[in-house]
Design a protein around this motif. Structure first.
Motif, PDB file in Angstrom:
ATOM      1  N   PRO A  28      -0.268  -3.769  -4.576  1.00 62.05           N
ATOM      2  CA  PRO A  28       0.694  -3.885  -5.683  1.00 62.05           C
ATOM      3  C   PRO A  28       2.165  -3.977  -5.256  1.00 62.05           C
ATOM      4  CG  PRO A  28      -0.589  -1.825  -5.858  1.00 62.05           C
ATOM      5  CD  PRO A  28      -0.941  -2.476  -4.571  1.00 62.05           C
ATOM      6  N   LEU A  29       2.455  -3.757  -3.975  1.00 58.92           N
ATOM      7  CA  LEU A  29       3.846  -3.646  -3.533  1.00 58.92           C
ATOM      8  C   LEU A  29       4.501  -4.964  -3.137  1.00 58.92           C
ATOM      9  CD1 LEU A  29       3.522  -0.377  -1.409  1.00 58.92           C
ATOM     10  CD2 LEU A  29       4.330  -0.613  -3.774  1.00 58.92           C
ATOM     11  N   SER A  30       3.701  -5.989  -2.832  1.00 63.32           N
ATOM     12  CA  SER A  30       4.238  -7.279  -2.395  1.00 63.32           C
ATOM     13  C   SER A  30       3.317  -8.392  -2.866  1.00 63.32           C
ATOM     14  CB  SER A  30       4.325  -7.350  -0.865  1.00 63.32           C
ATOM     15  OG  SER A  30       5.079  -6.304  -0.326  1.00 63.32           O
ATOM     16  N   PRO A  31       3.851  -9.593  -3.055  1.00 59.13           N
ATOM     17  CA  PRO A  31       2.976 -10.724  -3.400  1.00 59.13           C
ATOM     18  C   PRO A  31       1.948 -10.957  -2.282  1.00 59.13           C
ATOM     19  CG  PRO A  31       5.285 -11.306  -3.707  1.00 59.13           C
ATOM     20  CD  PRO A  31       5.263  -9.988  -2.997  1.00 59.13           C
ATOM     21  N   PRO A  32       0.747 -11.394  -2.627  1.00 62.26           N
ATOM     22  CA  PRO A  32      -0.311 -11.576  -1.626  1.00 62.26           C
ATOM     23  C   PRO A  32       0.076 -12.477  -0.458  1.00 62.26           C
ATOM     24  CG  PRO A  32      -1.153 -11.985  -3.842  1.00 62.26           C
ATOM     25  CD  PRO A  32       0.317 -11.739  -3.965  1.00 62.26           C
ATOM     26  N   GLU A  33       0.869 -13.504  -0.715  1.00 61.83           N
ATOM     27  CA  GLU A  33       1.235 -14.420   0.370  1.00 61.83           C
ATOM     28  C   GLU A  33       2.182 -13.788   1.392  1.00 61.83           C
ATOM     29  OE1 GLU A  33       3.925 -15.612  -3.182  1.00 61.83           O
ATOM     30  OE2 GLU A  33       1.913 -14.808  -2.873  1.00 61.83           O
ATOM     31  N   PHE A  34       2.702 -12.598   1.100  1.00 62.20           N
ATOM     32  CA  PHE A  34       3.585 -11.904   2.032  1.00 62.20           C
ATOM     33  C   PHE A  34       2.952 -10.615   2.548  1.00 62.20           C
ATOM     34  CE2 PHE A  34       6.508 -14.384  -0.673  1.00 62.20           C
ATOM     35  CZ  PHE A  34       6.948 -15.253   0.311  1.00 62.20           C
ATOM     36  N   GLN A  35       1.623 -10.553   2.499  1.00 62.08           N
ATOM     37  CA  GLN A  35       0.894  -9.423   3.053  1.00 62.08           C
ATOM     38  C   GLN A  35       0.073  -9.927   4.240  1.00 62.08           C
ATOM     39  OE1 GLN A  35      -1.117  -6.884   0.260  1.00 62.08           O
ATOM     40  NE2 GLN A  35       0.379  -7.302  -1.324  1.00 62.08           N
ATOM     41  N   PHE A  36       0.115  -9.176   5.318  1.00 59.78           N
ATOM     42  CA  PHE A  36      -0.497  -9.621   6.564  1.00 59.78           C
ATOM     43  C   PHE A  36      -1.511  -8.578   7.032  1.00 59.78           C
ATOM     44  CE2 PHE A  36       3.848 -11.076   6.073  1.00 59.78           C
ATOM     45  CZ  PHE A  36       3.624 -12.433   5.954  1.00 59.78           C
ATOM     46  N   GLN A  37      -2.514  -8.389   6.197  1.00 58.44           N
ATOM     47  CA  GLN A  37      -3.513  -7.349   6.418  1.00 58.44           C
ATOM     48  C   GLN A  37      -4.621  -7.848   7.334  1.00 58.44           C
ATOM     49  OE1 GLN A  37      -4.760  -6.479   2.428  1.00 58.44           O
ATOM     50  NE2 GLN A  37      -2.758  -5.698   1.831  1.00 58.44           N
ATOM     51  N   MET A  38      -4.988  -7.026   8.280  1.00 56.20           N
ATOM     52  CA  MET A  38      -6.126  -7.314   9.145  1.00 56.20           C
ATOM     53  C   MET A  38      -7.373  -6.678   8.533  1.00 56.20           C
ATOM     54  SD  MET A  38      -4.527  -6.480  12.924  1.00 56.20           S
ATOM     55  CE  MET A  38      -5.934  -7.061  13.856  1.00 56.20           C
ATOM     56  N   THR A  39      -8.479  -7.394   8.593  1.00 52.15           N
ATOM     57  CA  THR A  39      -9.754  -6.838   8.164  1.00 52.15           C
ATOM     58  C   THR A  39     -10.300  -5.948   9.289  1.00 52.15           C
ATOM     59  OG1 THR A  39     -11.041  -8.635   9.129  1.00 52.15           O
ATOM     60  CG2 THR A  39     -10.264  -8.943   6.837  1.00 52.15           C
ATOM     61  N   ALA A  40     -11.314  -5.161   8.965  1.00 55.58           N
ATOM     62  CA  ALA A  40     -11.955  -4.348  10.000  1.00 55.58           C
ATOM     63  C   ALA A  40     -12.506  -5.237  11.105  1.00 55.58           C
ATOM     64  CB  ALA A  40     -13.053  -3.485   9.385  1.00 55.58           C
ATOM     65  N   GLU A  41     -13.038  -6.402  10.742  1.00 60.71           N
ATOM     66  CA  GLU A  41     -13.568  -7.325  11.748  1.00 60.71           C
ATOM     67  C   GLU A  41     -12.463  -7.843  12.671  1.00 60.71           C
ATOM     68  OE1 GLU A  41     -16.455  -6.527   8.888  1.00 60.71           O
ATOM     69  OE2 GLU A  41     -14.449  -7.322   8.499  1.00 60.71           O
ATOM     70  N   GLN A  42     -11.302  -8.163  12.107  1.00 62.14           N
ATOM     71  CA  GLN A  42     -10.180  -8.606  12.930  1.00 62.14           C
ATOM     72  C   GLN A  42      -9.676  -7.470  13.818  1.00 62.14           C
ATOM     73  OE1 GLN A  42      -7.867  -9.891   9.569  1.00 62.14           O
ATOM     74  NE2 GLN A  42      -8.063 -12.062  10.150  1.00 62.14           N
ATOM     75  N   MET A  43      -9.696  -6.257  13.290  1.00 62.09           N
ATOM     76  CA  MET A  43      -9.277  -5.097  14.067  1.00 62.09           C
ATOM     77  C   MET A  43     -10.229  -4.830  15.240  1.00 62.09           C
ATOM     78  SD  MET A  43      -8.244  -2.685  10.837  1.00 62.09           S
ATOM     79  CE  MET A  43      -7.974  -1.175  11.761  1.00 62.09           C
ATOM     80  N   ALA A  44     -11.468  -5.299  15.138  1.00 63.89           N
ATOM     81  CA  ALA A  44     -12.472  -5.083  16.185  1.00 63.89           C
ATOM     82  C   ALA A  44     -12.377  -6.108  17.314  1.00 63.89           C
ATOM     83  CB  ALA A  44     -13.872  -5.105  15.573  1.00 63.89           C
ATOM     84  N   GLU A  45     -11.496  -7.091  17.179  1.00 65.65           N
ATOM     85  CA  GLU A  45     -11.355  -8.106  18.225  1.00 65.65           C
ATOM     86  C   GLU A  45     -10.784  -7.473  19.495  1.00 65.65           C
ATOM     87  OE1 GLU A  45      -9.129 -11.284  16.386  1.00 65.65           O
ATOM     88  OE2 GLU A  45     -10.821 -11.812  15.091  1.00 65.65           O
ATOM     89  N   GLY A 115       6.461  -3.680   4.729  1.00 62.70           N
ATOM     90  CA  GLY A 115       7.011  -4.187   3.473  1.00 62.70           C
ATOM     91  C   GLY A 115       8.507  -3.988   3.363  1.00 62.70           C
ATOM     92  N   GLY A 116       9.135  -4.864   2.587  1.00 63.85           N
ATOM     93  CA  GLY A 116      10.584  -4.825   2.425  1.00 63.85           C
ATOM     94  C   GLY A 116      11.048  -4.349   1.065  1.00 63.85           C
ATOM     95  N   THR A 117      10.129  -3.917   0.215  1.00 62.68           N
ATOM     96  CA  THR A 117      10.504  -3.478  -1.130  1.00 62.68           C
ATOM     97  C   THR A 117      10.647  -1.955  -1.182  1.00 62.68           C
ATOM     98  OG1 THR A 117       8.182  -3.367  -1.812  1.00 62.68           O
ATOM     99  CG2 THR A 117       9.341  -5.460  -2.187  1.00 62.68           C
ATOM    100  N   ASP A 118      11.189  -1.458  -2.285  1.00 59.59           N
ATOM    101  CA  ASP A 118      11.473  -0.028  -2.407  1.00 59.59           C
ATOM    102  C   ASP A 118      10.261   0.876  -2.185  1.00 59.59           C
ATOM    103  OD1 ASP A 118      14.124  -0.533  -2.893  1.00 59.59           O
ATOM    104  OD2 ASP A 118      13.950  -0.414  -5.063  1.00 59.59           O
TER     105      ASP A 118
END
Length: 160
Positions: A28-45, A115-118
């Motif tokens: 809820p804190l930022s628009p989806p296109e500005f979120q850079f979340q890694m999945t658990a699978e990506q974290m396992a690389e 994130g860059g928001t309050d």
């Protein structure tokens, strides 16, 4: 409160649950296109190391990751302390473990995007208390009002 920090796979149910909790907090804190979340699978690389904080009873209380980009740059990713465990130093211990591994690997610069928001004010204070300072966008992150970038120089560059 005894907390143990260990390197673990993110492909465990309790770590996956923390990834979901973190995403639910961030979405809820930022628009989806500005979120850079890694999945658990990506974290396992292989280029990412995941640290998990656990209570004496084995309860997962937090996580943090080190993603190595090259010999000079690594990134702090997926930092999260479960709300019931905040204020007791779990996040600080995780960040110290991430930094210690980066130093061990000879990384010059440890960076992060948050994130860059309050809604991220406490996060900014946390990283600043850990010795990070604001910097410009790095890698392919867009430089927008929705992101704030931090770095910590682990090995000072010598002037040419």
């Amino acid at each position: 409160m005894a907390i143990v920090i260990t390197v673990e796979t993110p492909l465990q149910d309790d770590v996956r649950a923390m990834v979901e909790e973190l995403n639910a907090h961030l979405n809820p804190l930022s628009p989806p296109e500005f979120q850079f979340q890694m999945t658990a699978e990506q974290m396992a690389e292989p280029h990412t190391t995941v640290f998990v904080a656990r209570s004496r009873e084995g309860v997962a209380t937090g996580m943090g990751s080190l993603k190595v980009h090259d010999a000079r740059l690594a990134e702090v990713k997926r930092m999260w302390t479960r709300p019931a465990w905040r204020g007791g130093g779990v996040g600080r211990l995780l960040l110290q473990a991430v930094e210690a591994l980066a130093r061990e690997k000879g990384i010059h610069r440890l960076a992060l995007e948050t994130g860059g928001t309050d809604g991220f004010t406490a996060t900014w204070r946390f990283y600043e208390a850990g010795g990070f300072r604001r910097c410009s966008a790095f890698l392919d992150y867009p430089d927008t009002e929705y992101s704030r970038f931090y770095e910590k120089l682990l090995i000072e560059e010598k002037a040419a």
